[in-house]
Write a protein that holds these residues in place. Structure first.
Motif, PDB file in Angstrom:
ATOM      1  N   HIS A  34      52.974  25.185   8.597  1.00 32.19           N
ATOM      2  CA  HIS A  34      53.193  23.418   8.244  1.00 32.19           C
ATOM      3  C   HIS A  34      52.331  23.722   6.674  1.00 32.19           C
ATOM      4  N   ASP A  76      49.534  21.069   4.680  1.00 27.26           N
ATOM      5  CA  ASP A  76      48.523  20.037   4.510  1.00 27.26           C
ATOM      6  C   ASP A  76      48.724  19.092   3.620  1.00 27.26           C
ATOM      7  N   HIS A 130      51.229  27.133   5.871  1.00 27.47           N
ATOM      8  CA  HIS A 130      50.102  27.784   6.458  1.00 27.47           C
ATOM      9  C   HIS A 130      50.806  27.685   8.148  1.00 27.47           C
TER      10      HIS A 130
END
Ligand SMILES: O=C(O)CCC(=O)C(=O)O
Ligand SMILES: [Fe+2]
Length: 191
Positions: free
Chosen positions: A65, A67, A122
């Motif tokens: 994903h 952030d 990440h």
């Protein structure tokens, strides 16, 4: 207690980094207001990752994903596991040094900086026999902030405008309603 002091340290750090960004781009003082809004609130948490099941040597503990906020500051108990996916397409370990931390750019800083900063994809993998414990501070914009790149960071030749201006809360609502992980920002506001 630890969480409290980590949170206030991380919060200071986040303010400092954002101020350095303004300076680094040589932007006028008026953008300090943007920084305040980008740095409006924090959500900190401690995550304990379970060990992989016994017959597996590696497990994806947190799916890939980006952030969604401004900045994320991560430190941990020295059990590594954070990986990022660069353009090469191969996952790379992010080694967080002892007593160190890592700062990840989120989608809102990417949009505000007209893509000058990249929000890395990440994930977290667990392996071995020691539990990973991570502290994360997410800095997020003010809900009604309009995320709009400074005109100084836009030029038709090398840096055309990448995202239309939008409200942070509209982006978050869109994110929750689509549930896709990949390319939410591009889909929502990409030009
Ligand atoms: O545990 C980590 O190192 C990162 C966690 C993370 O990426 C997240 O919670 O968004
Ligand atoms: Fe994350």
């Amino acid at each position: 207690e630890t969480l409290g002091s980590l949170t206030s340290k991380a919060r200071e750090l986040s303010t400092l980094i954002l101020k350095m960004i303004i300076e680094g781009f040589g932007l006028p003082q008026q953008y300090n207001l943007d920084i305040e809004e980008l740095n409006n609130s924090n959500d900190s948490r401690m995550t304990r990752y379970l060990l992989p099941e016994q017959n597996k040597d590696l497990e994806i503990a947190l799916v890939p994903h980006t952030d969604k906020g401004t900045l994320s500051i991560i430190c941990h108990n020295e059990v590594q596991g954070l990986e990022i996916l660069p353009k090469t397409g191969e996952w790379v370990d992010v080694v967080i040094p002892p007593n160190g931390y890592i700062v990840l750019v989120g989608d809102m800083l990417k949009a505000w900086s007209n893509g000058r900063f990249v929000a890395p994809i990440h994930r977290v993998v667990t392996k071995g026999d020691k539990e990973r414990l991570a502290f994360i501070l997410f800095t997020v914009p003010k809900e009604d902030m309009t995320i709009k790149a400074p005109s100084e960071l836009v030029d038709d030749e090398n840096h055309p405008l990448r995202y239309r201006p939008f409200k942070y809360e509209d982006f978050i609502n869109f994110h929750y309603s689509t549930r896709t992980e990949k390319g939410v920002l591009e889909e929502f506001a990409g030009l």
